[in-house]
Scaffold this motif. Structure first.
Motif, short mmCIF file in Angstrom:
data_model
loop_
_atom_site.label_atom_id
_atom_site.label_comp_id
_atom_site.label_asym_id
_atom_site.label_seq_id
_atom_site.Cartn_x
_atom_site.Cartn_y
_atom_site.Cartn_z
N LYS A 196 0.54 -0.69 0.20
CA LYS A 196 -0.35 0.56 -0.07
C LYS A 196 0.64 1.20 0.17
N ILE A 197 0.68 2.23 -0.61
CA ILE A 197 1.14 3.79 -1.09
C ILE A 197 0.22 4.73 -0.82
N PRO A 198 0.54 5.83 -0.56
CA PRO A 198 1.75 5.90 0.71
C PRO A 198 1.07 5.08 1.75
N SER A 199 2.59 4.83 2.39
CA SER A 199 2.66 3.91 3.59
C SER A 199 2.89 4.47 4.89
N ALA A 200 3.65 3.91 5.80
CA ALA A 200 4.55 4.39 7.40
C ALA A 200 5.79 5.21 6.96
N LYS A 201 6.07 4.67 6.35
CA LYS A 201 7.51 5.19 4.86
C LYS A 201 7.09 6.38 4.08
#
Length: 600
Positions: free
Chosen positions: A35-40
């Motif tokens: 999934k994007i955007p994600s935590a990073k």
């Protein structure tokens, strides 16, 4: 929009100090990156702007459209800066929209599993949906939806709170589809692009909001989210068009109407007398429409067609030509459309497009652009790709059969179908419903195609032509049936486009609708239509300027009924000012037509 503890990004939507859509997911599920955007991912910047402008369409619901919005662009990037995404938000007075952009300096190309954008509604509202060539789905509680639903999704969230979900500016990928599971209040998007690459931009995800459903119908939000045209479209002439498909087999005083030259001449002459700008020639003019041997340049009545186009030009009436994917793909489409331009045709009615939704969208865009280059208007039929505001960029895209054409199926098209579709399908854009049948006799007729009865009244039929927003209002009957009802024919002839102003004065989804449009010559017109229920409608005249007007009011007859007594009406005239309230009575399945002229 805000970042959640798990790193995902979500949005919510509130209006009138009420939460309408609770925290809902955003982004995409990709093959390699999940999934994007994600935590990073982090927000690396933001841009804001405010626009206060106007749009002056070639044709549309009104001459001048305010284009006012606040825009926020959030710039996001993965931790190593290899992947980037911008999310653009716009807030208008009548709704909000957002879209995803992949900047040109993003280094990754990612295959997409799904778009994860969702709509988590805060309560169990009531909704209606487009349903192809069937009666609309709804009213249905959100919790009752199970499986796929098609936009437009129109939502009643309270007595004075209405929303609609659709998309705008679909440049690539699959047209929007929604899905839900029974018992839930959440809808997700089941359509998706193939990949996210530098330069990609999604369609706008659009959430309309207003305190009446009519204000959503009147909105220009979808068009404003499309770019301005880059070509000259001053040649586009909207208005009422006669049609040869339903006249085939009609008989009047010994004359047998058909899809042939002699009948076309009678239709052209009638159109010229009434000021109708166009005649649409439907299928089989160049041979059987589904035959591989039917040549759209040389087949069957091609010579007659060239002659009737010439005759129409002499009378000031344009001629549209039918084409579909059989002839449109076997023969070079560029050559065909260029030849239609040289013949002098005014437009193309394109039917029975083949392919999956994404392929149909690509071909629809290609045909629209080719027609524009050849100064041809275009009308797409037979389950076309939904409108998404493209008429701003391509004003020659004047209408689509994004509805059930009312003469195509008495088994599903009843008065309630019309007053539901007006608040659902028509939000997407101009629709070709083929209203305006005046031969409403009991029993079957001599007409060749679908000779069944039409469940409507003659007054409602006239009113529906005004209510239905379309750049080509295609009406289906022979001249003699229109001339049989002179006051209603005068109401049709008064519908001179482009409209100066339009407003849905009142209405309830699936119940009734009252629409005002001001013609290009300044005449005010009102059309009202109801479902199967008889009703009395109060119409405030507050939209009028100062002065005294003569109102010609055409109502259903005292015993009119859409099933048993369709062709009776009465006419009255009265002076009226903007301070007055006009009261009209609508028969079951009936309507009212009102023309307002300044009393000099």
């Amino acid at each position: 929009m805000e970042k959640q503890p798990d790193g995902s990004y979500e949005y919510s939507f509130s209006a009138d100090k009420k939460l309408m859509i609770d925290k809902s997911p955003m982004g995409f599920e990709t093959v390699k990156r999940g999934k994007i955007p994600s935590a990073k991912w982090i927000v690396t910047g933001q841009d804001r702007k405010k626009v206060n402008s106007v749009w002056k369409p070639i044709w549309g619901k009104r001459q001048i459209v305010p284009d006012n919005y606040n825009e926020l662009t959030l710039k996001l990037s993965s931790s190593d800066n290899s992947e980037k995404m911008d999310i653009v938000f716009r807030a208008y007075n009548d709704g909000v929209a957002f879209r995803y952009l992949i900047p040109e300096d993003s280094k990754a190309e990612l295959k997409v599993l799904s778009e994860v954008t969702g709509f988590n509604f805060s309560s169990d509202y009531t909704a209606w949906y487009y349903n192809f060539e069937k009666h609309n789905i709804g009213p249905e509680l959100l919790s009752g939806a199970d499986g796929e639903r098609m936009p437009v999704m129109t939502i009643k969230a309270g007595d004075d709170q209405f929303m609609a979900i659709h998309e705008a500016c679909l440049d690539e990928g699959e047209p929007l589809k929604l899905k839900s599971k029974k018992g839930e209040l959440s809808f997700s998007i089941s359509s998706k692009p193939h990949e996210l690459r530098p330069g990609y931009h999604s369609a706008w995800r659009v959430i309309f909001f207003a305190n009446t459903p009519g204000k959503i119908v009147d909105s220009h939000l979808l068009e404003l989210l499309n770019p301005a045209p880059e070509m000259d479209f001053s040649w586009v002439k909207p208005g009422i068009a006669l049609w040869d498909w339903r006249i085939d087999g009609a008989i009047w005083d010994g004359f047998h109407y058909g899809m042939n030259y002699d009948s076309w001449v009678k239709m052209i002459d009638f159109a010229a007398r009434q000021g109708f700008p166009n005649l649409v020639l439907d299928a089989n003019w160049y041979g059987p429409e589904f035959s591989d041997d039917s040549d759209p340049l040389k087949g069957d009545k091609a010579k007659d067609v060239q002659n009737i186009i010439k005759y129409g030009k002499e009378k000031g009436v344009g001629v549209w030509l039918y084409l579909n994917d059989v002839g449109g793909k076997k023969f070079p489409i560029e050559q065909t459309l260029e030849q239609y331009h040289h013949w002098g045709a005014a437009g193309v009615k394109y039917g029975f497009m083949i392919g999956n939704p994404e392929e149909k969208n690509i071909r629809t865009k290609m045909l629209t652009e080719l027609c524009a280059k050849n100064k041809l208007m275009i009308d797409f039929h037979d389950e076309p790709v939904h409108p998404y505001g493209q008429m701003r960029t391509w004003p020659n895209a004047v209408t689509r059969e994004y509805c059930k054409a009312q003469l195509d199926g008495r088994d599903i098209f009843y008065p309630k179908t019309f007053v539901t579709s007006a608040f659902v399908n028509m939000i997407a854009g101009p629709v070709d419903m083929n209203n305006g049948m005046f031969d409403l006799r009991q029993g079957k007729t001599t007409r060749v195609d679908n000779n069944m009865e039409v469940p409507s009244t003659v007054v409602s039929e006239a009113a529906r032509t005004l209510i239905t927003f379309s750049g080509a209002t295609v009406i289906p009957d022979i001249p003699e049936y229109y001339e049989k009802y002179p006051e209603l024919l005068d109401f049709l002839s008064a519908q001179k486009m482009p409209w100066k102003e339009s407003k849905t004065l009142s209405g309830e989804i699936g119940e009734y609708i009252v629409t005002m449009r001001q013609a290009s010559d300044g005449v005010y017109l009102i059309g009202a239509a109801t479902n199967e229920k008889e009703r009395i409608v109060q119409i405030p005249m507050s939209f009028l300027p100062k002065g005294t007007f003569v109102a010609e009011v055409i109502e259903d007859g005292d015993k009119a009924h859409y099933l048993t007594n369709r062709e009776t009406y009465k006419v009255m005239k009265k002076d009226i000012t903007r301070k007055d309230i006009l009261i009209v009575k609508l028969a079951p399945g009936g309507g009212a037509c009102i023309k307002l002229l300044l009393n000099k």
